[in-house]
Design an enzyme around this catalytic site. Structure first.
Site, short mmCIF file in Angstrom:
data_model
loop_
_atom_site.label_atom_id
_atom_site.label_comp_id
_atom_site.label_asym_id
_atom_site.label_seq_id
_atom_site.Cartn_x
_atom_site.Cartn_y
_atom_site.Cartn_z
N HIS A 15 0.86 -1.18 0.00
CA HIS A 15 0.00 0.00 0.00
C HIS A 15 0.90 1.23 0.00
CE1 HIS A 15 -2.88 2.95 1.64
NE2 HIS A 15 -3.85 2.10 1.37
N ASP A 38 3.35 -4.50 7.97
CA ASP A 38 2.04 -3.84 7.93
C ASP A 38 0.98 -4.93 8.06
OD1 ASP A 38 -0.34 -2.59 7.33
OD2 ASP A 38 0.32 -1.76 5.42
N GLN A 92 -4.19 -5.70 6.90
CA GLN A 92 -5.08 -6.64 6.23
C GLN A 92 -4.99 -8.05 6.81
OE1 GLN A 92 -7.31 -5.84 3.96
NE2 GLN A 92 -6.67 -3.71 3.81
N LYS A 96 -10.14 -1.84 10.42
CA LYS A 96 -10.08 -3.04 9.57
C LYS A 96 -10.50 -4.29 10.34
CE LYS A 96 -7.66 -0.91 6.18
NZ LYS A 96 -8.19 -0.57 4.86
N CYS A 130 -4.68 2.12 -3.83
CA CYS A 130 -3.46 2.70 -3.23
C CYS A 130 -2.26 1.78 -3.42
CB CYS A 130 -3.67 3.01 -1.75
SG CYS A 130 -4.85 4.32 -1.45
#
Length: 409
Positions: A126, A203, A206, A229, A367
C-alpha cells in the site's frame, strides 16, 4: 467463557448495518478490505464511555478520569494479548497503520539511516508503506529498492534474497496484500532480513481481520494494524515495537502526555509507551477496540477463516462463468480477496453498476499504483469477504456481474 461456534446467520445479527437496503436492494457489503463493519457491542461500548465515564486520561484526580484511564490502559493490555507482545510498553497508540509506519520512519529511520543504506519495500505494498520510506530516504540519503512480485502475485523470494545485502537496514512488507489478498511469507522474510542485520516492519492492517498474529513468534521488529479493519472504530490503531528499539528511538510528535518535565532550560521525555503519545488520545475508540477484540476472542477464528476461504473458493469458481473476466492475483496462499477485471469494462464502471444493485465493492488502484503498473493495468474491481458474508452474497455478486456483461455486450 469458551469460544462460540461459528454460525454466519447468528453472527450477521450482531452487525446492524447489514440488515439495511441500498437502492431498494438488500445490502451486499463486499468492501471489507477498505473498512469492516462493526458489531453492536462495539457501538454500545463507545456509547457507554460517553454516557458514563467520558474524561481525559492519566492527568486528573477525579472518579471519571480514573474510570477512563482504567478502560484506556485496559485496551492497551487487550491489544498486547491480541498481538502476543511481551509488554504493554511495546504497544503504542496511533491513528492507524499509516501513522504507525510514519512514526517508525521519522523516529527510527531518521535516527538510524544514512547515505548508502537501503530500505527494501515489496512491490505489493500500500502507498502507506511506500511513501513514508521514500520521504525518510530523501531526508537521510538512503535509497528505497522494490522487491518484485511473480505473475501470480507472490513476493519473488529469489529477488528478495538477491537484494538482501549488508547495506539493507530495513525491510517493509505487508503481512497480507490489500490489493490481491496474498499472504506473504513474513516469518521467512524476517529471518532472512535478520541474518544480514536488517530490521523488519510488517504492515498487518489486512492480516489482523483474518489471521491470528503472534509478534513474538514472527520475531518482527515492528508491526502495525488499524482498528477499523478489525471490526473496531475508526481513528485508532497500534504500533508494536520491540522494547529495546522503542527505548532508543526519539519522540516523533511532542506536546502533552509524552513529557516528564518541561522547562525553558530543556525537556525530558516520559517513559514508554507514553513517549510516543503526544496529546489527548482516542479514548472512546480504544474502548471500542477493546470490544471488537473481545468479540473476536469469543469467536472460533479457525472456523471463521474456513468460512472465508469457502467464500473465496466459491467466488473463484463462479468467476469462470463471466465472459472476459480475468483474475488479478492468484497466489495459492491468500485471504478472501478477489481482484479482477472484465474485458472492455472499466473497473470504476463495474463498481458503479454493482452499487445500483445494492452490492458494495471497491474499484481503482487500491493505493497500490506501483503494483498495478507492474501488472500493466490501471486498477481492478475488488470484492473482499469477511466472516459475516454468505454464499448467497457471493452468488448475488456474480449475478450482478452477469447483468453488467450483458449491458456491455
Amino acid at each position: 467463557m469458551s469460544p462460540q461456534a461459528f454460525d454466519v446467520d447468528r453472527i450477521r445479527a450482531d452487525f446492524p448495518i447489514l440488515a439495511q437496503q441500498i437502492r431498494n436492494k438488500p445490502l451486499v457489503y463486499l468492501d471489507n478490505a477498505a473498512t469492516s463493519q462493526k458489531p453492536s457491542s462495539v457501538i454500545s461500548a463507545e456509547q457507554l464511555y460517553y454516557e458514563q465515564f467520558n474524561s481525559n486520561v492519566h492527568r486528573a484526580a477525579h472518579a471519571l478520569a480514573d474510570r477512563a484511564t482504567i478502560a484506556f490502559e485496559g485496551a492497551r493490555e487487550r491489544v498486547r494479548v491480541f498481538l502476543n507482545a511481551n509488554s504493554t510498553q511495546e504497544i503504542i497508540w496511533v491513528k492507524g497503520a499509516t501513522e504507525g509506519i510514519n512514526l517508525v520512519a521519522q523516529s527510527w529511520g531518521r535516527e538510524n539511516l544514512k547515505p548508502g543504506d537501503v530500505i527494501l519495500v515489496s512491490m505489493l505494498e500500500h502507498h502507506a508503506n511506500i511513501v513514508p520510506w521514500q520521504q525518510v530516504a530523501l531526508q537521510t540519503g538512503a535509497t528505497v529498492q522494490p522487491v518484485l512480485v511473480t505473475p501470480e502475485g507472490d513476493i519473488d523470494l529469489d529477488d528478495y534474497r538477491s537484494k538482501l545485502t549488508t547495506k539493507v537496514r530495513l525491510v517493509a512488507v505487508s503481512h497480507v496484500s490489500n490489493a490481491l489478498g496474498t499472504i506473504n511469507p513474513v516469518a521467512d522474510m524476517i529471518r532472512l532480513a535478520h541474518d544480514v542485520g536488517a530490521k523488519v516492519l510488517v504492515d498487518g492492517a489486512q492480516a489482523t481481520p483474518h489471521l491470528m498474529v503472534d509478534v513474538q513468534a514472527l520475531d518482527c521488529d515492528f508491526y502495525v494494524f488499524s482498528s477499523h479493519k478489525v471490526f473496531g472504530p475508526t481513528g485508532i490503531g497500534a504500533l508494536y515495537g520491540k522494547q529495546a528499539l522503542l527505548e532508543a528511538m526519539p519522540p516523533w510528535q511532542t506536546g502533552g502526555e509524552m513529557i516528564e518535565r518541561v522547562s525553558f532550560d530543556g525537556t525530558t521525555f516520559n517513559q514508554l509507551p507514553f513517549k510516543f503519545e503526544a496529546g489527548t488520545p482516542a479514548i472512546a475508540q480504544a474502548v471500542g477496540l477493546t470490544a471488537a477484540l473481545d468479540y473476536l476472542g469469543l469467536m472460533d477464528r479457525q472456523a471463521a477463516e474456513a468460512h472465508e476461504q469457502a467464500l473465496l473458493a466459491r467466488a473463484t469458481e463462479v468467476s469462470r462463468d463471466i465472459p472476459g473476466l480475468q483474475l488479478v492475483g492468484t497466489a495459492r496462499n491468500k485471504v478472501s480477496v478477489l481482484s479482477f477485471n472484465i474485458d472492455g469494462i472499466h473497473s470504476n464502471d463495474i463498481g458503479t453498476l454493482l452499487d445500483q444493485q445494492g452490492i458494495a465493492i471497491r474499484s481503482g488502484h487500491h493505493c497500490t499504483q506501483p503494483l498495478m503498473s507492474h501488472f500493466g493495468i490501471t486498477g481492478t474491481a475488488r470484492a473482499s469477504f469477511a466472516f459475516y458474508n454468505t454464499m448467497a452474497e457471493v452468488d448475488a455478486l456474480f449475478s450482478g456481474l452477469q447483468k453488467i456483461v450483458k449491458i456491455y455486450g
